[in-house]
Design a protein around this motif. Structure first.
Motif, mmCIF file in Angstrom:
data_model
loop_
_atom_site.group_PDB
_atom_site.id
_atom_site.type_symbol
_atom_site.label_atom_id
_atom_site.label_comp_id
_atom_site.label_asym_id
_atom_site.label_seq_id
_atom_site.Cartn_x
_atom_site.Cartn_y
_atom_site.Cartn_z
ATOM 1 N N THR A 68 68.090 -8.395 49.568
ATOM 2 C CA THR A 68 68.027 -9.360 50.654
ATOM 3 C C THR A 68 66.675 -10.050 50.686
ATOM 4 N N LEU A 69 66.701 -11.378 50.682
ATOM 5 C CA LEU A 69 65.489 -12.140 50.961
ATOM 6 C C LEU A 69 65.355 -12.219 52.468
ATOM 7 N N THR A 70 64.415 -11.483 53.012
ATOM 8 C CA THR A 70 64.314 -11.361 54.466
ATOM 9 C C THR A 70 63.622 -12.560 55.109
ATOM 10 N N GLU A 71 62.741 -13.218 54.351
ATOM 11 C CA GLU A 71 62.076 -14.422 54.851
ATOM 12 C C GLU A 71 61.478 -15.173 53.668
ATOM 13 N N GLY A 72 61.242 -16.458 53.873
ATOM 14 C CA GLY A 72 60.684 -17.273 52.818
ATOM 15 C C GLY A 72 59.261 -16.874 52.473
ATOM 16 N N GLY A 73 58.792 -17.339 51.332
ATOM 17 C CA GLY A 73 57.451 -17.000 50.883
ATOM 18 C C GLY A 73 57.399 -15.767 50.012
ATOM 19 N N ALA A 74 58.563 -15.201 49.707
ATOM 20 C CA ALA A 74 58.617 -14.014 48.855
ATOM 21 C C ALA A 74 58.458 -14.374 47.383
ATOM 22 N N GLY A 75 58.879 -15.594 47.017
ATOM 23 C CA GLY A 75 58.846 -16.003 45.614
ATOM 24 C C GLY A 75 60.143 -15.663 44.907
ATOM 25 N N ASP A 76 60.432 -16.416 43.857
ATOM 26 C CA ASP A 76 61.631 -16.160 43.056
ATOM 27 C C ASP A 76 61.458 -14.864 42.272
ATOM 28 N N ILE A 77 62.573 -14.176 42.017
ATOM 29 C CA ILE A 77 62.514 -12.936 41.244
ATOM 30 C C ILE A 77 63.353 -13.064 39.977
ATOM 31 N N VAL A 78 62.971 -12.295 38.961
ATOM 32 C CA VAL A 78 63.666 -12.318 37.668
ATOM 33 C C VAL A 78 63.905 -10.888 37.194
ATOM 34 N N GLN A 215 66.738 -16.995 43.528
ATOM 35 C CA GLN A 215 65.821 -17.964 44.132
ATOM 36 C C GLN A 215 65.427 -17.643 45.567
ATOM 37 N N ASP A 216 64.149 -17.827 45.837
ATOM 38 C CA ASP A 216 63.639 -17.894 47.200
ATOM 39 C C ASP A 216 63.535 -19.368 47.560
ATOM 40 N N HIS A 217 64.495 -19.853 48.333
ATOM 41 C CA HIS A 217 64.465 -21.244 48.794
ATOM 42 C C HIS A 217 64.075 -21.301 50.271
ATOM 43 N N GLY A 218 63.577 -20.158 50.763
ATOM 44 C CA GLY A 218 63.128 -20.092 52.143
ATOM 45 C C GLY A 218 64.161 -19.618 53.131
ATOM 46 N N ASP A 219 65.404 -19.433 52.668
ATOM 47 C CA ASP A 219 66.501 -19.053 53.566
ATOM 48 C C ASP A 219 67.003 -17.653 53.235
ATOM 49 N N LYS A 220 67.445 -16.943 54.246
ATOM 50 C CA LYS A 220 67.924 -15.593 54.040
ATOM 51 C C LYS A 220 69.182 -15.607 53.168
ATOM 52 N N VAL A 221 69.204 -14.717 52.178
ATOM 53 C CA VAL A 221 70.321 -14.640 51.240
ATOM 54 C C VAL A 221 70.466 -13.188 50.811
ATOM 55 N N TRP A 222 71.698 -12.816 50.471
ATOM 56 C CA TRP A 222 72.006 -11.444 50.073
ATOM 57 C C TRP A 222 72.694 -11.447 48.704
ATOM 58 N N PHE A 223 72.404 -10.419 47.892
ATOM 59 C CA PHE A 223 73.046 -10.244 46.594
ATOM 60 C C PHE A 223 73.433 -8.774 46.417
ATOM 61 N N LYS A 224 74.642 -8.547 45.909
ATOM 62 C CA LYS A 224 75.052 -7.179 45.601
ATOM 63 C C LYS A 224 76.003 -7.199 44.404
ATOM 64 N N ASN A 225 76.354 -6.012 43.934
ATOM 65 C CA ASN A 225 77.271 -5.853 42.792
ATOM 66 C C ASN A 225 76.814 -6.686 41.595
ATOM 67 N N ILE A 226 75.520 -6.632 41.322
ATOM 68 C CA ILE A 226 74.940 -7.415 40.218
ATOM 69 C C ILE A 226 75.057 -6.585 38.948
ATOM 70 N N LYS A 227 75.849 -7.083 38.010
ATOM 71 C CA LYS A 227 76.089 -6.337 36.778
ATOM 72 C C LYS A 227 76.149 -7.301 35.597
#
Length: 232
Positions: A68-78, A215-227
């Motif tokens: 979960t991206l809880t708030e913006g400013g976290a930066g994109d992750i890879v 992507q961190d686009h500044g908005d809260k987003v959730w990801f799961k079941n990533i395979k």
């Protein structure tokens, strides 16, 4: 109405025992046999780091059994690992009027994760202004190939995406609807790039392998079941 045999009744009441689908953030036995690997197990972010960094921002957290991206400013992750031919599956959920994305073939020679990496769009089609452009709608190959509206679920609901890249053949499905089918680096691809915002972006989509990015686009987003599974 004829009564069901005892064994049939036991099969009904033991539905979980005969369910072939894995629980969230787990692999089924069949997926394991097919070579799938989890990029998120529901407990750890060990497969991920911030772009051009070795650690991950505390603003990326595990909440509700999802990255979960809880708030913006976290930066994109890879992902820590790079991939060339692969099949990726994940579920995503966006906040109201939110925007995010899934990158692939991301390298770290550019200033941003999107400098060279194509993106599959994540967005609230109904309330985000950017979705007025059809190639910017959910499930689209961003700014290049438009996804059908039938592939989208509203903000707050889970969407399932599959991205397959095999010998330059890129295919994307969202919620069971094919949204992209194109051969990268073909004449059709080159025309789409030339007509997009990436026309003068040196090195865009030219690398043979790269990281998966979120992507961190500044908005809260959730990801799961990533395979993911590598295709040979």
């Amino acid at each position: 109405m004829k009564a069901l045999p005892a064994f049939a009744l036991s099969m009904i009441f033991m539905g979980t025992a005969i369910n072939t689908h894995a629980s969230d953030n787990q692999l089924s036995e069949q997926e394991q046999q097919q070579g799938w690997q989890l990029l998120f197990d529901g407990k750890s972010l060990s497969h991920w780091r911030n772009y051009q960094q070795q650690d991950i921002s505390p603003k990326w957290q595990i909440q509700d059994n999802a990255i979960t991206l809880t708030e913006g400013g976290a930066g994109d992750i890879v992902t820590r690992q790079q991939y060339n031919n692969f099949e990726l599956k994940l579920d995503w959920k966006i906040s109201e009027a939110g925007n995010s994305g899934i990158f692939f073939l991301a390298d770290e020679t550019g200033k941003y994760v999107f400098s060279h990496a194509p993106e599959i769009q994540i967005i609230d089609n109904e309330k985000h202004a950017d979705s007025k452009l059809d190639t910017h709608r959910s499930g689209s190959l961003y700014d290049m190939v438009a996804a059908p509206e039938t592939a989208y679920k509203p903000a707050g609901e889970w969407n399932t995406v599959t991205i397959s890249l095999n010998n330059d053949v890129l295919q994307v499905w969202q919620n069971g609807v094919m949204t992209v089918h194109i051969v990268m680096h073909s004449s059709t691809w080159d025309k789409l790039v030339a007509a997009s915002k990436f026309a003068n972006w040196q090195g865009f989509a030219e690398q043979p392998q790269g990281h998966i990015g979120l992507q961190d686009h500044g908005d809260k987003v959730w990801f799961k079941n990533i395979k993911i599974r590598e295709l040979h």
